[in-house]
Design a protein around this motif. Structure first.
Motif, short mmCIF file in Angstrom:
data_model
loop_
_atom_site.label_atom_id
_atom_site.label_comp_id
_atom_site.label_asym_id
_atom_site.label_seq_id
_atom_site.Cartn_x
_atom_site.Cartn_y
_atom_site.Cartn_z
N ARG A 105 3.08 6.31 -10.56
CA ARG A 105 4.42 6.78 -10.94
C ARG A 105 5.44 5.65 -11.01
N GLY A 106 4.93 4.43 -10.94
CA GLY A 106 5.84 3.28 -11.08
C GLY A 106 6.45 2.82 -9.77
N TYR A 107 6.15 3.53 -8.66
CA TYR A 107 6.77 3.14 -7.38
C TYR A 107 6.29 1.76 -6.92
N GLY A 108 4.99 1.49 -7.11
CA GLY A 108 4.43 0.21 -6.68
C GLY A 108 5.11 -0.94 -7.40
N THR A 109 5.25 -0.81 -8.72
CA THR A 109 5.89 -1.86 -9.52
C THR A 109 7.33 -2.09 -9.04
N GLU A 110 8.03 -0.99 -8.80
CA GLU A 110 9.44 -1.08 -8.38
C GLU A 110 9.54 -1.80 -7.02
N ALA A 152 0.86 -1.19 0.00
CA ALA A 152 0.00 0.00 0.00
C ALA A 152 0.89 1.23 0.00
N LEU A 153 0.62 2.12 -0.95
CA LEU A 153 1.26 3.43 -0.94
C LEU A 153 0.25 4.41 -0.34
N GLY A 154 0.74 5.49 0.24
CA GLY A 154 -0.17 6.49 0.82
C GLY A 154 -0.63 7.51 -0.19
N GLU A 157 0.51 -8.15 -12.46
CA GLU A 157 0.75 -8.82 -13.75
C GLU A 157 2.10 -8.39 -14.32
N LYS A 158 2.40 -7.08 -14.24
CA LYS A 158 3.67 -6.58 -14.76
C LYS A 158 4.86 -7.23 -14.06
N CYS A 159 4.65 -7.62 -12.79
CA CYS A 159 5.73 -8.22 -12.01
C CYS A 159 5.79 -9.74 -12.17
#
Ligand SMILES: CC(C)(COP(=O)(O)OP(=O)(O)OC[C@H]1O[C@@H](n2cnc3c(N)ncnc32)[C@H](O)[C@@H]1OP(=O)(O)O)[C@@H](O)C(=O)NCCC(=O)NCCS
Length: 186
Positions: free
Chosen positions: A110-115, A103-105, A149-151
């Motif tokens: 911006r791609g942070y979750g994927t990273e 979970a991001l706040g 899915e991307k991961c």
């Protein structure tokens, strides 16, 4: 036992292109507290429980003592801001399996979750030596499904009516990635 429990008792700090994933603890209280009060985040994660300040501090205090999970605070290396958390939990050592959640706040898209998910998955397979990482994501949460899915996560099935939110029953999608699956980097 094939898995390396040592990687869960001493959780390493992970460095990615733009993020530092550091073991979450009481120093991250303010970031965690504000994330817990994000209404959109609560809906997307199906969080019904309201945690008190004391419960939240106690939870964070205990994390470094746990040997069966890895909780990382996601920190932006550009400005040291707390962005959210990514967690490997629900260890099933016999079956070499854990659950992942993130979970991001804010700062969505911006791609942070994927990273962060890629780094946590790599740690789960390469350091903890898991065979399987599973998760459940609400069917309406298309952005999170896209990230998984991307991961390299595969959709396994649907848990019908898994969530009640505002008197509506909603499905959850079950997904997993195995150590033997491809781990796409782009
Ligand atoms: C889920 C979450 C971790 C994803 O992290 P993020 O940094 O926002 O996501 P990213 O920017 O890495 O990737 C988002 C992807 O979803 C896509 N996307 C965004 N909205 C979408 C939608 N409605 N439908 C389909 N795809 C969507 C983006 O286009 C992007 O994919 P692309 O790179 O192929 O273009 C983050 O949004 C979050 O914390 N949300 C709130 C809590 C939550 O939902 N947690 C997951 C619970 S299972």
């Amino acid at each position: 036992m094939r898995i390396n429990v040592g990687a869960l008792s001493e959780v390493a700090t992970l460095q990615t292109h733009r993020l530092r994933l550091e073991p979450q603890s009481t120093v991250h209280f303010h970031g965690v507290w504000s994330m817990l009060h994000n209404e959109e985040g609560r809906r997307l994660t199906g969080t019904h429980t309201t945690f008190t300040e004391e419960q939240t501090r106690l939870h964070l205090e205990k994390l470094p003592l746990r040997h069966d999970r890895a909780d990382w605070a996601i920190i932006s290396t550009a400005d040291e801001a707390y962005l959210g958390e990514v967690v490997l939990n629900d260890l099933d050592a016999d079956n070499e399996s854990m659950n992942l959640r993130i979970a991001l706040g804010g700062n969505f898209g911006r791609g942070y979750g994927t990273e962060a998910v890629r780094a946590a998955v790599a740690y789960g397979f390469d350091q903890v030596r898991l065979h399987r990482i599973g998760l459940e994501v609400f069917a309406f949460n298309r952005r999170a499904q896209r990230v998984y899915e991307k991961c390299g996560f595969t959709r396994e099935g649907v848990a019908r009516d898994a969530l009640v939110w505002n008197s509506e029953r909603l499905d959850a999608v079950q997904m997993s990635i195995l150590a033997t699956d491809p781990r796409p980097v782009e």
